[in-house]
Design a protein around this motif. Sequence first.
Motif, PDB file in Angstrom:
ATOM      1  N   GLN A   1       0.831  -1.201   0.000  1.00  0.00           N
ATOM      2  CA  GLN A   1       0.000   0.000   0.000  1.00  0.00           C
ATOM      3  C   GLN A   1       0.867   1.252   0.000  1.00  0.00           C
ATOM      4  O   GLN A   1       0.607   2.206  -0.746  1.00  0.00           O
ATOM      5  CB  GLN A   1      -0.907  -0.010   1.232  1.00  0.00           C
ATOM      6  CG  GLN A   1      -1.787   1.218   1.377  1.00  0.00           C
ATOM      7  CD  GLN A   1      -2.555   1.231   2.692  1.00  0.00           C
ATOM      8  OE1 GLN A   1      -2.492   0.279   3.472  1.00  0.00           O
ATOM      9  NE2 GLN A   1      -3.253   2.310   2.959  1.00  0.00           N
ATOM     10  N   MET A   2       1.908   1.273   0.827  1.00  0.00           N
ATOM     11  CA  MET A   2       2.797   2.432   0.895  1.00  0.00           C
ATOM     12  C   MET A   2       3.540   2.637  -0.428  1.00  0.00           C
ATOM     13  O   MET A   2       3.671   3.768  -0.915  1.00  0.00           O
ATOM     14  CB  MET A   2       3.800   2.263   2.043  1.00  0.00           C
ATOM     15  CG  MET A   2       3.217   2.349   3.437  1.00  0.00           C
ATOM     16  SD  MET A   2       2.473   3.955   3.803  1.00  0.00           S
ATOM     17  CE  MET A   2       0.743   3.618   3.459  1.00  0.00           C
ATOM     18  N   ALA A   3       4.040   1.549  -1.002  1.00  0.00           N
ATOM     19  CA  ALA A   3       4.766   1.669  -2.274  1.00  0.00           C
ATOM     20  C   ALA A   3       3.879   2.255  -3.361  1.00  0.00           C
ATOM     21  O   ALA A   3       4.302   3.112  -4.147  1.00  0.00           O
ATOM     22  CB  ALA A   3       5.293   0.299  -2.691  1.00  0.00           C
ATOM     23  N   ARG A   4       2.640   1.793  -3.381  1.00  0.00           N
ATOM     24  CA  ARG A   4       1.694   2.273  -4.394  1.00  0.00           C
ATOM     25  C   ARG A   4       1.332   3.737  -4.148  1.00  0.00           C
ATOM     26  O   ARG A   4       1.345   4.562  -5.067  1.00  0.00           O
ATOM     27  CB  ARG A   4       0.450   1.388  -4.346  1.00  0.00           C
ATOM     28  CG  ARG A   4      -0.469   1.486  -5.547  1.00  0.00           C
ATOM     29  CD  ARG A   4      -1.452   0.328  -5.573  1.00  0.00           C
ATOM     30  NE  ARG A   4      -2.047   0.081  -4.264  1.00  0.00           N
ATOM     31  CZ  ARG A   4      -1.979  -1.065  -3.607  1.00  0.00           C
ATOM     32  NH1 ARG A   4      -1.341  -2.098  -4.114  1.00  0.00           N
ATOM     33  NH2 ARG A   4      -2.555  -1.196  -2.427  1.00  0.00           N
ATOM     34  N   GLN A   5       1.019   4.076  -2.908  1.00  0.00           N
ATOM     35  CA  GLN A   5       0.584   5.438  -2.584  1.00  0.00           C
ATOM     36  C   GLN A   5       1.704   6.456  -2.753  1.00  0.00           C
ATOM     37  O   GLN A   5       1.470   7.575  -3.218  1.00  0.00           O
ATOM     38  CB  GLN A   5       0.057   5.489  -1.148  1.00  0.00           C
ATOM     39  CG  GLN A   5      -1.275   4.816  -0.943  1.00  0.00           C
ATOM     40  CD  GLN A   5      -1.771   4.964   0.489  1.00  0.00           C
ATOM     41  OE1 GLN A   5      -1.121   5.574   1.338  1.00  0.00           O
ATOM     42  NE2 GLN A   5      -2.932   4.386   0.760  1.00  0.00           N
ATOM     43  N   LEU A   6       2.912   6.088  -2.348  1.00  0.00           N
ATOM     44  CA  LEU A   6       4.029   7.020  -2.385  1.00  0.00           C
ATOM     45  C   LEU A   6       4.749   7.025  -3.735  1.00  0.00           C
ATOM     46  O   LEU A   6       5.607   7.859  -3.974  1.00  0.00           O
ATOM     47  CB  LEU A   6       5.026   6.686  -1.276  1.00  0.00           C
ATOM     48  CG  LEU A   6       4.473   6.715   0.156  1.00  0.00           C
ATOM     49  CD1 LEU A   6       5.529   6.263   1.145  1.00  0.00           C
ATOM     50  CD2 LEU A   6       3.959   8.100   0.512  1.00  0.00           C
ATOM     51  N   ASN A   7       4.400   6.059  -4.589  1.00  0.00           N
ATOM     52  CA  ASN A   7       5.070   5.902  -5.883  1.00  0.00           C
ATOM     53  C   ASN A   7       6.573   5.745  -5.694  1.00  0.00           C
ATOM     54  O   ASN A   7       7.395   6.354  -6.376  1.00  0.00           O
ATOM     55  CB  ASN A   7       4.777   7.082  -6.806  1.00  0.00           C
ATOM     56  CG  ASN A   7       5.192   6.811  -8.239  1.00  0.00           C
ATOM     57  OD1 ASN A   7       5.152   5.671  -8.698  1.00  0.00           O
ATOM     58  ND2 ASN A   7       5.605   7.847  -8.946  1.00  0.00           N
ATOM     59  N   SER A   8       6.916   4.876  -4.735  1.00  0.00           N
ATOM     60  CA  SER A   8       8.319   4.630  -4.398  1.00  0.00           C
ATOM     61  C   SER A   8       8.487   3.178  -3.989  1.00  0.00           C
ATOM     62  O   SER A   8       7.594   2.596  -3.371  1.00  0.00           O
ATOM     63  CB  SER A   8       8.743   5.533  -3.232  1.00  0.00           C
ATOM     64  OG  SER A   8      10.017   5.170  -2.743  1.00  0.00           O
ATOM     65  N   ALA A   9       9.628   2.597  -4.309  1.00  0.00           N
ATOM     66  CA  ALA A   9       9.960   1.304  -3.721  1.00  0.00           C
ATOM     67  C   ALA A   9      10.212   1.506  -2.234  1.00  0.00           C
ATOM     68  O   ALA A   9      10.653   2.581  -1.793  1.00  0.00           O
ATOM     69  CB  ALA A   9      11.195   0.715  -4.394  1.00  0.00           C
ATOM     70  N   ILE A  10       9.941   0.464  -1.449  1.00  0.00           N
ATOM     71  CA  ILE A  10      10.179   0.515  -0.010  1.00  0.00           C
ATOM     72  C   ILE A  10      10.732  -0.838   0.421  1.00  0.00           C
ATOM     73  O   ILE A  10      10.295  -1.883  -0.069  1.00  0.00           O
ATOM     74  CB  ILE A  10       8.896   0.900   0.756  1.00  0.00           C
ATOM     75  CG1 ILE A  10       9.176   1.063   2.250  1.00  0.00           C
ATOM     76  CG2 ILE A  10       7.765  -0.078   0.493  1.00  0.00           C
ATOM     77  CD1 ILE A  10       8.030   1.736   3.005  1.00  0.00           C
ATOM     78  N   CYS A  11      11.720  -0.816   1.321  1.00  0.00           N
ATOM     79  CA  CYS A  11      12.363  -2.072   1.692  1.00  0.00           C
ATOM     80  C   CYS A  11      12.819  -2.058   3.138  1.00  0.00           C
ATOM     81  O   CYS A  11      12.975  -0.994   3.759  1.00  0.00           O
ATOM     82  CB  CYS A  11      13.552  -2.364   0.769  1.00  0.00           C
ATOM     83  SG  CYS A  11      14.893  -1.150   0.837  1.00  0.00           S
ATOM     84  N   GLY A  12      13.038  -3.246   3.667  1.00  0.00           N
ATOM     85  CA  GLY A  12      13.505  -3.461   5.032  1.00  0.00           C
ATOM     86  C   GLY A  12      13.327  -4.931   5.350  1.00  0.00           C
ATOM     87  O   GLY A  12      12.869  -5.696   4.502  1.00  0.00           O
ATOM     88  N   SER A  13      13.665  -5.359   6.579  1.00  0.00           N
ATOM     89  CA  SER A  13      13.491  -6.777   6.898  1.00  0.00           C
ATOM     90  C   SER A  13      12.474  -6.967   8.012  1.00  0.00           C
ATOM     91  O   SER A  13      12.233  -6.067   8.828  1.00  0.00           O
ATOM     92  CB  SER A  13      14.825  -7.441   7.260  1.00  0.00           C
ATOM     93  OG  SER A  13      15.112  -7.372   8.631  1.00  0.00           O
ATOM     94  N   LEU A  14      11.888  -8.160   8.050  1.00  0.00           N
ATOM     95  CA  LEU A  14      10.917  -8.534   9.073  1.00  0.00           C
ATOM     96  C   LEU A  14      10.930 -10.043   9.236  1.00  0.00           C
ATOM     97  O   LEU A  14      11.553 -10.766   8.461  1.00  0.00           O
ATOM     98  CB  LEU A  14       9.519  -8.029   8.728  1.00  0.00           C
ATOM     99  CG  LEU A  14       8.763  -8.696   7.579  1.00  0.00           C
ATOM    100  CD1 LEU A  14       7.274  -8.389   7.696  1.00  0.00           C
ATOM    101  CD2 LEU A  14       9.271  -8.227   6.226  1.00  0.00           C
ATOM    102  N   ILE A  15      10.236 -10.533  10.266  1.00  0.00           N
ATOM    103  CA  ILE A  15      10.189 -11.968  10.554  1.00  0.00           C
ATOM    104  C   ILE A  15       9.105 -12.619   9.709  1.00  0.00           C
ATOM    105  O   ILE A  15       7.930 -12.253   9.802  1.00  0.00           O
ATOM    106  CB  ILE A  15       9.897 -12.210  12.047  1.00  0.00           C
ATOM    107  CG1 ILE A  15      10.976 -11.555  12.916  1.00  0.00           C
ATOM    108  CG2 ILE A  15       9.813 -13.706  12.337  1.00  0.00           C
ATOM    109  CD1 ILE A  15      10.627 -11.532  14.397  1.00  0.00           C
ATOM    110  N   ILE A  16       9.509 -13.595   8.909  1.00  0.00           N
ATOM    111  CA  ILE A  16       8.577 -14.311   8.034  1.00  0.00           C
ATOM    112  C   ILE A  16       8.665 -15.811   8.312  1.00  0.00           C
ATOM    113  O   ILE A  16       9.761 -16.371   8.413  1.00  0.00           O
ATOM    114  CB  ILE A  16       8.893 -14.040   6.546  1.00  0.00           C
ATOM    115  CG1 ILE A  16       8.619 -12.576   6.190  1.00  0.00           C
ATOM    116  CG2 ILE A  16       8.100 -14.987   5.635  1.00  0.00           C
ATOM    117  CD1 ILE A  16       7.149 -12.177   6.203  1.00  0.00           C
TER     118      ILE A  16
END
Length: 257
Positions: free
Chosen positions: A71-86
Amino acid sequence: MENKLRIALIQTELLWEDPQANRTMLQSKIKGLANAVDLIVLPEMFSTGFTMDAISNFETMQGETLNWLKQMARQLNSAICGSLIIKEAGVYYNRFVFVQPDTTVTHYDKRHTFTLAGEDKAFSSGTHKVVLQYKGWTICPLVCYDLRFPVWSRNTEDCDLLIYVANWPNKRILAWDTLLRARAIENMTYTIGVNRFGVDGKNIEYSGHSAVYDALGQTIIFSEKEEVLTTTLDRFEVLQQRNKFKFLEDRDQFTVR
């Protein structure tokens, strides 16, 4: 192909084991970046802090945080990255996710789990190096402890950019600063390091030192406080430096297993 890449580094405190609160906090920090940057980089385990309680804090690739990133990537028109527990196929990963504005997701599982904190007991190690394409840039995502192992970071794919996300404690911050600059110099590539700030749920202190270095190890941006850092990278400058010095042509040839 675009030579310029506008980036934002989010150096912030993280709320301990509280994904919803962290998503809300991070959204407040990045909402002003709409159409202003091409890439937003969050810290390691941005939704929970560096917890070893994977069982209580895992999500899936269909979970709320991945949906929020899309949702953030689409709304901001920017790639977004980081790590999380999957959690996937019954095991847990410290997973770096890179979400493009069209919501395409690329992921990398942290290769070097941090044995000093018991990460190797709670998480499975990744087995594959990942190189992705975004806006004509070749990017290699990496996570925290990977920084100590130059062979894994070795630029054999003509990468334009290495990205390290981290929860790197203040008491060993000299190593973070030194190794980030070294990775940039030896690989002749832009190198981004995004570290968290503040004190976590285990009373470990973090002082940031998020930074960007160019292919010769010169500092582009650096910070020791909680803030959003922005800058613009120029891929043509990296290519110029490589063509001038040709250091990568003299590297040793070997295979990583």
